[in-house]
Design an enzyme around this catalytic site. Structure first.
Site, PDB file in Angstrom:
ATOM      1  N   GLU A  12      -3.293   7.877  -4.094  1.00 19.87           N
ATOM      2  CA  GLU A  12      -3.851   7.297  -5.321  1.00 19.87           C
ATOM      3  C   GLU A  12      -5.280   7.804  -5.566  1.00 19.87           C
ATOM      4  OE1 GLU A  12      -3.786   3.038  -5.485  1.00 19.87           O
ATOM      5  OE2 GLU A  12      -1.736   2.913  -4.753  1.00 19.87           O
ATOM      6  N   ARG A  26       0.858  -1.170   0.000  1.00 22.20           N
ATOM      7  CA  ARG A  26       0.000   0.000   0.000  1.00 22.20           C
ATOM      8  C   ARG A  26       0.904   1.232   0.000  1.00 22.20           C
ATOM      9  NH1 ARG A  26      -3.435  -2.848  -1.560  1.00 22.20           N
ATOM     10  NH2 ARG A  26      -5.499  -3.245  -0.656  1.00 22.20           N
ATOM     11  N   HIS A  53      -0.766   0.657  -9.971  1.00 24.34           N
ATOM     12  CA  HIS A  53      -1.457  -0.264  -9.062  1.00 24.34           C
ATOM     13  C   HIS A  53      -2.098  -1.405  -9.850  1.00 24.34           C
ATOM     14  CE1 HIS A  53      -3.570  -0.518  -4.887  1.00 24.34           C
ATOM     15  NE2 HIS A  53      -3.254  -1.727  -5.353  1.00 24.34           N
TER      16      HIS A  53
END
Length: 310
Positions: free
Chosen positions: A259, A230, A277
């Site tokens: 993000e 993450r 991602h």
């Protein structure tokens, strides 16, 4: 047919599996999500989201028929589990469904960073040949530190070991099934030992900035950092400073703080590799996550234990 609120974008071929079983409310962005809950909250039986998108206590309260809350992948840090459990909702995730895909991507990022593949490609296009370029190390004998030796971390370790790397790891506590690896009781101690560092730990408050300026300093000027966990696990400002100053050699990141906006501090650095991602995304992995969700719902409807409960 029960009604499913779908908060993650998926390809038509995989959505077709859901449409066979549920009325699907597609809400892959903030505007459509808010509109769907405002207009259809009373109809929603199930929610399929992911860890970064989450589902809030207010949204749970707004859905009186909600019975099951699911995260698409392994992460679930932004699902309000306390609110879900207070309502008696079933909660599950997609643990294991994309582990191989994420581990593959992690090794691809590490190889690309250590071997400087983007930089070498750019140099070739600029007219430089190998004699003008610095030598890059191979993997054999390099020490790889893995922050988080869970399902994904273990698959990264096995792939790295096949390249001849020596494996160390940091978890909250040692694993008794991690033969051939070395345990370190802090991320700093692991980074001090390692040549390269891969972050594969869950997100959330407990791991926020687990890779900070101190860990990067311990990794040192020859080290490479990979993050497929993450974005919150890495201090972006500290990483940008370390990269710009040459205090580490390179970084390859699939996840970012803030993000889906790209990390502005890193965009101008030529020793950074960035992907959007996608480490856990492949046709096989997405199909597996959808099938796992369906299996969890089916188990719940039969009154059986969930396949991958949270």
């Amino acid at each position: 047919m029960p009604t499913l609120l779908l908060l993650v974008p998926i390809a038509a071929e995989h959505k077709a599996l859901l449409l066979e079983r549920y009325h699907v409310i597609d809400a892959p962005d903030a505007a459509s999500r808010a509109a769907a809950i405002a207009a259809r909250a009373a109809d929603i039986d199930f929610v399929l989201t992911n860890g970064s998108t989450g589902f809030t206590a207010d949204e749970i309260d707004a859905c009186p028929r909600l019975k099951l809350l699911a995260a698409q992948g392994a992460g679930y840090e932004n699902l309000d589990l306390a609110a879900a459990r207070a309502r008696g909702l079933a909660c599950c995730n997609g643990a294991g469904t994309n582990d191989d895909c994420v581990a593959d991507h992690a090794l691809a990022l590490l190889l690309s960073s250590v071997r400087a593949l983007p930089q070498q490609g750019a140099a070739l296009r600029a007219g430089l040949w190998r004699d003008a370029l610095p030598l890059r190390p191979n993997f054999g004998g390099r020490r790889l530190g893995i922050v988080g030796l869970g399902g994904i971390g273990r698959k990264i370790a096995s792939r790295a070991a096949a390249f001849g790397m020596v494996i160390g790891y940091h978890n909250r506590r040692p694993r008794h099934d991690a033969d051939g690896t070395t345990y370190f009781d802090s991320a700093t101690a692991l980074a001090d030992w390692a040549d390269d560092l891969v972050v594969a730990t869950p997100g959330g408050a407990a791991t926020r900035h687990i890779v900070d300026a101190g860990v990067l300093a311990a990794l040192g000027p020859g080290g490479h950092l990979v993050n497929i966990a993450r974005g919150s696990c890495v201090d972006t400002a500290a990483l940008a400073e370390a990269l710009a100053a040459g205090r580490i050699a390179g970084a390859a990141l699939d996840v970012y703080e803030g993000e889906p906006q790209p990390p502005r501090e890193l965009l101008g650095l030529d020793n950074v590799i960035l992907t959007p991602h996608v480490a856990g995304w492949s046709p096989q992995a997405i199909r597996a996550t959808v099938e796992n969700f369906i299996a969890n719902v089916d188990a719940w409807e039969r009154g059986e234990p969930l396949r991958t409960p949270i």
